[in-house]
Design a protein around this motif. Structure first.
Motif, PDB file in Angstrom:
ATOM      1  N   ARG A  27       0.826  -1.214   0.000  1.00  0.00           N
ATOM      2  CA  ARG A  27       0.000   0.000   0.000  1.00  0.00           C
ATOM      3  C   ARG A  27       0.860   1.265   0.000  1.00  0.00           C
ATOM      4  NH1 ARG A  27      -5.259  -1.377  -0.937  1.00  0.00           N
ATOM      5  NH2 ARG A  27      -6.027   0.391   0.216  1.00  0.00           N
ATOM      6  N   ILE A  28       1.926   1.244  -0.821  1.00  0.00           N
ATOM      7  CA  ILE A  28       2.815   2.381  -0.988  1.00  0.00           C
ATOM      8  C   ILE A  28       2.702   2.856  -2.432  1.00  0.00           C
ATOM      9  CG2 ILE A  28       5.230   3.135  -1.002  1.00  0.00           C
ATOM     10  CD1 ILE A  28       5.774   0.972   1.107  1.00  0.00           C
ATOM     11  N   THR A  55      -3.525  10.369 -10.072  1.00  0.00           N
ATOM     12  CA  THR A  55      -3.137  11.467  -9.186  1.00  0.00           C
ATOM     13  C   THR A  55      -2.709  10.942  -7.827  1.00  0.00           C
ATOM     14  OG1 THR A  55      -5.337  11.771  -8.213  1.00  0.00           O
ATOM     15  CG2 THR A  55      -4.874  12.973 -10.271  1.00  0.00           C
ATOM     16  N   GLU A  56      -1.972  11.762  -7.105  1.00  0.00           N
ATOM     17  CA  GLU A  56      -1.609  11.408  -5.730  1.00  0.00           C
ATOM     18  C   GLU A  56      -2.853  11.318  -4.854  1.00  0.00           C
ATOM     19  OE1 GLU A  56       2.184  12.783  -3.817  1.00  0.00           O
ATOM     20  OE2 GLU A  56       1.903  14.331  -5.350  1.00  0.00           O
ATOM     21  N   ARG A  65       0.143   4.987   1.030  1.00  0.00           N
ATOM     22  CA  ARG A  65       0.977   6.024   1.624  1.00  0.00           C
ATOM     23  C   ARG A  65       2.102   6.382   0.673  1.00  0.00           C
ATOM     24  NH1 ARG A  65       6.048   4.685   2.864  1.00  0.00           N
ATOM     25  NH2 ARG A  65       6.581   2.603   3.566  1.00  0.00           N
ATOM     26  N   PRO A  66       2.663   7.600   0.797  1.00  0.00           N
ATOM     27  CA  PRO A  66       3.770   8.007  -0.068  1.00  0.00           C
ATOM     28  C   PRO A  66       5.040   7.202   0.215  1.00  0.00           C
ATOM     29  CG  PRO A  66       2.801   9.905   1.056  1.00  0.00           C
ATOM     30  CD  PRO A  66       2.221   8.677   1.680  1.00  0.00           C
ATOM     31  N   CYS A  67       5.837   7.013  -0.794  1.00  0.00           N
ATOM     32  CA  CYS A  67       7.127   6.334  -0.686  1.00  0.00           C
ATOM     33  C   CYS A  67       8.108   7.243   0.059  1.00  0.00           C
ATOM     34  CB  CYS A  67       7.649   5.998  -2.081  1.00  0.00           C
ATOM     35  SG  CYS A  67       9.322   5.323  -2.098  1.00  0.00           S
ATOM     36  N   ARG A  74       6.558  14.322   1.271  1.00  0.00           N
ATOM     37  CA  ARG A  74       5.163  13.883   1.397  1.00  0.00           C
ATOM     38  C   ARG A  74       5.047  12.745   2.406  1.00  0.00           C
ATOM     39  NH1 ARG A  74       5.619  14.734  -4.447  1.00  0.00           N
ATOM     40  NH2 ARG A  74       4.492  16.633  -4.914  1.00  0.00           N
ATOM     41  N   TYR A  75       6.056  11.868   2.431  1.00  0.00           N
ATOM     42  CA  TYR A  75       6.068  10.788   3.414  1.00  0.00           C
ATOM     43  C   TYR A  75       6.135  11.364   4.833  1.00  0.00           C
ATOM     44  CZ  TYR A  75       7.615   6.969   6.336  1.00  0.00           C
ATOM     45  OH  TYR A  75       7.711   6.057   7.348  1.00  0.00           O
ATOM     46  N   ALA A  76       7.014  12.348   5.050  1.00  0.00           N
ATOM     47  CA  ALA A  76       7.143  12.961   6.376  1.00  0.00           C
ATOM     48  C   ALA A  76       5.834  13.607   6.805  1.00  0.00           C
ATOM     49  CB  ALA A  76       8.278  13.977   6.378  1.00  0.00           C
ATOM     50  N   ALA A  77       5.160  14.295   5.887  1.00  0.00           N
ATOM     51  CA  ALA A  77       3.868  14.917   6.206  1.00  0.00           C
ATOM     52  C   ALA A  77       2.831  13.850   6.510  1.00  0.00           C
ATOM     53  CB  ALA A  77       3.410  15.799   5.051  1.00  0.00           C
TER      54      ALA A  77
END
Length: 83
Positions: A27-28, A55-56, A65-67, A74-77
């Protein structure tokens, strides 16, 4: 024609290719040029579970979730928003 996943997680046909790739099991999602995804694809085990998003937002709404490698900000957020 291309098969993409929408925000509801359902596949649909599109004349335009997806802008983001994802891995159904982990799910990445990430960029199509992500070095980790390309390495996994080169080994052959990743291809079976590959999905694509226009789209994202579609990826996020579908529960991906973002890579952390190709989308670190984006992952950190995303991680900061988790409980």
């Amino acid at each position: 024609m291309y098969t993409l996943l929408g925000g509801d997680g359902r596949p649909y046909r599109s004349a335009v290719p997806g802008r983001y790739g994802g891995h159904r099991r982990s799910r990445i999602y990430g960029r199509l040029d992500c070095r980790c995804a390309l390495r996994a694809l080169g080994r052959g085990g990743y291809r079976r579970h590959r999905v694509f998003f226009a789209t994202e937002r579609d990826a996020l709404v579908a529960g991906y979730r973002p890579c952390a490698v190709c989308l670190p900000e984006r992952y950190a957020a995303w991680k900061a928003r988790r409980p």
